[in-house]
Enzyme design. Structure first.
Site, PDB file in Angstrom:
ATOM      1  N   TYR A 117      35.858  37.610  47.814  1.00 37.25           N
ATOM      2  CA  TYR A 117      37.267  37.521  47.459  1.00 37.25           C
ATOM      3  C   TYR A 117      37.730  36.129  47.866  1.00 37.25           C
ATOM      4  O   TYR A 117      37.828  35.819  49.051  1.00 37.25           O
ATOM      5  CB  TYR A 117      38.080  38.600  48.178  1.00 37.25           C
ATOM      6  CG  TYR A 117      37.878  39.972  47.601  1.00 37.25           C
ATOM      7  CD1 TYR A 117      38.777  40.496  46.675  1.00 37.25           C
ATOM      8  CD2 TYR A 117      36.772  40.740  47.955  1.00 37.25           C
ATOM      9  CE1 TYR A 117      38.583  41.759  46.128  1.00 37.25           C
ATOM     10  CE2 TYR A 117      36.571  42.001  47.411  1.00 37.25           C
ATOM     11  CZ  TYR A 117      37.481  42.501  46.499  1.00 37.25           C
ATOM     12  OH  TYR A 117      37.285  43.746  45.957  1.00 37.25           O
ATOM     13  N   CYS A 118      37.969  35.282  46.890  1.00 47.22           N
ATOM     14  CA  CYS A 118      38.357  33.886  47.082  1.00 47.22           C
ATOM     15  C   CYS A 118      39.885  33.833  46.975  1.00 47.22           C
ATOM     16  O   CYS A 118      40.443  33.986  45.891  1.00 47.22           O
ATOM     17  CB  CYS A 118      37.677  33.059  45.993  1.00 47.22           C
ATOM     18  SG  CYS A 118      37.969  31.312  46.094  1.00 47.22           S
TER      19      CYS A 118
END
Length: 147
Positions: A117-118
């Site tokens: 999850y960026c």
């Protein structure tokens, strides 16, 4: 605790926070406040306050944005198909605040589920472990560890 987006909370956003969360913007890599944060605590939506990610799930992906292996409460994160910029990606938005958070990619640590999850720092507010109880997030202590 009730989490929701209000005009008052949106009006408190900095121009960068507004651009990222309300206009689907992206911070420049390696510029976000939490990219290198290693303190124990949780990350909540800058608009609604809903819990999103825990320090125990944060890792250094080298991509220039805070990276996490999973959300602290999966129901607080919506994943949507994103066809912008000539790419097919999965956008991540907060469920209650409807803030644009970033994107999720299938290139995270395999031993921790394989997801990355960026997330834009501008979409987050960090609650240090020692302040979690006072801020109403004491129920998440078991998901926070020293990193």
């Amino acid at each position: 605790m009730t989490y929701r987006k209000t005009d008052e909370e949106v009006s408190k956003l900095t121009p960068e926070q507004y651009r990222v969360t309300q206009q689907n913007g992206t911070e420049r890599p390696f510029t976000g406040e939490y990219t290198d944060n290693k303190r124990p605590g949780i990350y909540v939506d800058i608009v609604s306050g809903e819990p999103l990610f825990a320090s125990a799930d944060k890792f250094d992906s080298g991509c220039g944005w805070p990276s996490f292996t999973k959300p602290i409460v999966p129901a607080n994160v919506n994943e949507l198909r994103d066809n912008s910029h000539g790419m097919i990606r999965t956008e991540v938005r907060s469920a209650h605040g409807d803030s644009h958070l970033g994107h999720v990619f299938p290139d995270g640590p395999q031993d921790r589920g394989g997801l990355r999850y960026c997330i834009n720092s501008a979409a987050l507010r960090f609650i240090p472990r020692e302040e979690m109880e006072a801020e109403g997030y004491g129920g998440y202590f078991n998901q926070v560890e020293d990193i």
